[in-house]
Enzyme design. Sequence first.
Site, PDB file in Angstrom:
ATOM      1  N   ASN A  91       0.857  -1.188   0.000  1.00  0.00           N
ATOM      2  CA  ASN A  91       0.000   0.000   0.000  1.00  0.00           C
ATOM      3  C   ASN A  91       0.891   1.235   0.000  1.00  0.00           C
ATOM      4  OD1 ASN A  91      -2.400   1.563   0.337  1.00  0.00           O
ATOM      5  ND2 ASN A  91      -2.094   1.611   2.566  1.00  0.00           N
ATOM      6  N   TYR A 109      -2.720   9.021 -13.581  1.00  0.00           N
ATOM      7  CA  TYR A 109      -1.577   8.285 -13.021  1.00  0.00           C
ATOM      8  C   TYR A 109      -2.057   6.943 -12.450  1.00  0.00           C
ATOM      9  CZ  TYR A 109       1.105  12.736 -12.907  1.00  0.00           C
ATOM     10  OH  TYR A 109       1.755  13.901 -13.221  1.00  0.00           O
TER      11      TYR A 109
HETATM   12  P1  NAD Z   1      -4.657   7.991   3.098  1.00  0.00           P
HETATM   13  O1  NAD Z   1      -4.072   9.202   2.489  1.00  0.00           O
HETATM   14  O2  NAD Z   1      -5.766   8.136   4.075  1.00  0.00           O
HETATM   15  O3  NAD Z   1      -3.495   7.117   3.795  1.00  0.00           O
HETATM   16  C1  NAD Z   1      -2.322   6.837   3.137  1.00  0.00           C
HETATM   17  C2  NAD Z   1      -1.315   6.194   4.071  1.00  0.00           C
HETATM   18  O4  NAD Z   1      -0.121   5.978   3.349  1.00  0.00           O
HETATM   19  C3  NAD Z   1      -0.914   7.053   5.257  1.00  0.00           C
HETATM   20  O5  NAD Z   1      -0.672   6.219   6.361  1.00  0.00           O
HETATM   21  C4  NAD Z   1       0.392   7.699   4.789  1.00  0.00           C
HETATM   22  O6  NAD Z   1       1.200   8.076   5.874  1.00  0.00           O
HETATM   23  C5  NAD Z   1       0.989   6.548   4.020  1.00  0.00           C
HETATM   24  N1  NAD Z   1       1.935   6.912   2.975  1.00  0.00           N
HETATM   25  C6  NAD Z   1       1.700   7.724   1.932  1.00  0.00           C
HETATM   26  N2  NAD Z   1       2.778   7.775   1.141  1.00  0.00           N
HETATM   27  C7  NAD Z   1       3.713   6.973   1.714  1.00  0.00           C
HETATM   28  C8  NAD Z   1       5.045   6.632   1.383  1.00  0.00           C
HETATM   29  N3  NAD Z   1       5.642   7.121   0.299  1.00  0.00           N
HETATM   30  N4  NAD Z   1       5.727   5.783   2.201  1.00  0.00           N
HETATM   31  C9  NAD Z   1       5.132   5.303   3.321  1.00  0.00           C
HETATM   32  N5  NAD Z   1       3.886   5.587   3.672  1.00  0.00           N
HETATM   33  C10 NAD Z   1       3.180   6.418   2.887  1.00  0.00           C
HETATM   34  O7  NAD Z   1      -5.095   7.101   1.847  1.00  0.00           O
HETATM   35  P2  NAD Z   1      -6.093   5.837   1.765  1.00  0.00           P
HETATM   36  O8  NAD Z   1      -7.450   6.315   1.411  1.00  0.00           O
HETATM   37  O9  NAD Z   1      -5.896   4.966   2.933  1.00  0.00           O
HETATM   38  O10 NAD Z   1      -5.536   5.157   0.431  1.00  0.00           O
HETATM   39  C11 NAD Z   1      -4.562   4.122   0.391  1.00  0.00           C
HETATM   40  C12 NAD Z   1      -4.348   3.767  -1.063  1.00  0.00           C
HETATM   41  O11 NAD Z   1      -5.595   3.338  -1.647  1.00  0.00           O
HETATM   42  C13 NAD Z   1      -3.879   4.962  -1.904  1.00  0.00           C
HETATM   43  O12 NAD Z   1      -2.950   4.522  -2.875  1.00  0.00           O
HETATM   44  C14 NAD Z   1      -5.157   5.439  -2.570  1.00  0.00           C
HETATM   45  O13 NAD Z   1      -4.935   6.138  -3.757  1.00  0.00           O
HETATM   46  C15 NAD Z   1      -5.866   4.120  -2.793  1.00  0.00           C
HETATM   47  N6  NAD Z   1      -7.300   4.292  -2.987  1.00  0.00           N
HETATM   48  C16 NAD Z   1      -8.054   4.920  -2.057  1.00  0.00           C
HETATM   49  C17 NAD Z   1      -9.409   5.094  -2.299  1.00  0.00           C
HETATM   50  C18 NAD Z   1     -10.301   5.815  -1.318  1.00  0.00           C
HETATM   51  O14 NAD Z   1     -11.441   6.132  -1.693  1.00  0.00           O
HETATM   52  N7  NAD Z   1      -9.863   6.089  -0.107  1.00  0.00           N
HETATM   53  C19 NAD Z   1      -9.986   4.607  -3.503  1.00  0.00           C
HETATM   54  C20 NAD Z   1      -9.181   3.960  -4.413  1.00  0.00           C
HETATM   55  C21 NAD Z   1      -7.834   3.807  -4.147  1.00  0.00           C
END
Ligand code: NAD
Length: 262
Positions: free
Chosen positions: A92, A156
């Site tokens: 993730n 992206y």
């Molecule tokens: P979020 O922003 O709430 O959490 C992201 C987490 O990743 C945080 O803990 C942050 O500290 C950590 N993080 C970010 N970049 C990092 C890095 N380079 N190294 C280490 N840790 C890192 O996001 P989320 O909603 O939990 O999303 C997680 C993934 O799922 C993302 O890639 C997002 O694009 C994808 N996603 C989310 C959704 C949604 O609706 N929430 C939908 C589709 C896809």
Amino acid sequence: METGLKNRVAIVAASSQGLGRATAEAFAAEGCRVAMCARNKETLSAAAEKIRSQYKTDVLAEAFDVTDAPAVRDFVNAVVQKFGSADICVTNAGGPPAKGFLATTIEEWKRAVELNFMSAVYFAHQVIPHMQKKKWGRIIAITSITTKQPVADLVYSNAVRAAVVGLVKSLANEFGKDGILVNNVGPGYTATDRLKELARSRSAASGQPEQEIFEGWAADAPLNRLGEPRELADTIVWLASERASYITGQTILVDGGLYKGL
Ligand code: NAD
């Protein structure tokens, strides 16, 4: 449902908040020992401490960037040293910026490949040899609904996450013989900070109020609401469990029915 996960070691990448954090918590609730990481030490330590005290389980937490391959290697080594194995690995990372194609830059493309593809490669490289030794393992990639259905302005994500699906399928084929199951989960619109960030950037670009953007996302799904992080986490726990022992190489959407295809 008996998951058979008690005492398994679960690594969850990018887990200080959002989907990663909910997943770390769901594994802890199953009695797993949990290894968490994220970039921000304070937020990560606070999340780890909460899970440790709530579930009375061992939690290892280390702050680093998942695009740093040597840091991923050191982390997996530390997990194996502390817990004796690396049974489950959930890949993730944060999401890439929301843009249409002509607004993209070469530097951001490279960053998106590092963040949302190479980070999964780095973790898989490190954990697979340990899983092979035990003839048991689960790798689950958190990606997006974009792996099935592109989302406007998320070029992206639409492009780079498809490579993760290719990786998942290849690893499932190559390591099935070692008892390692590899799958991909694609969240739809799920209530986390990432979604707030997307609403902000859409609103800035279009002038539409953020509240309306949220309502539109909810209305797009047949279940007529956003997902909760716990709903993705429960799916991941099930995929890691003994109850999903004949499922590998698949993409499973947790999207309230948002995907419009068959
Ligand atoms: P979020 O922003 O709430 O959490 C992201 C987490 O990743 C945080 O803990 C942050 O500290 C950590 N993080 C970010 N970049 C990092 C890095 N380079 N190294 C280490 N840790 C890192 O996001 P989320 O909603 O939990 O999303 C997680 C993934 O799922 C993302 O890639 C997002 O694009 C994808 N996603 C989310 C959704 C949604 O609706 N929430 C939908 C589709 C896809």
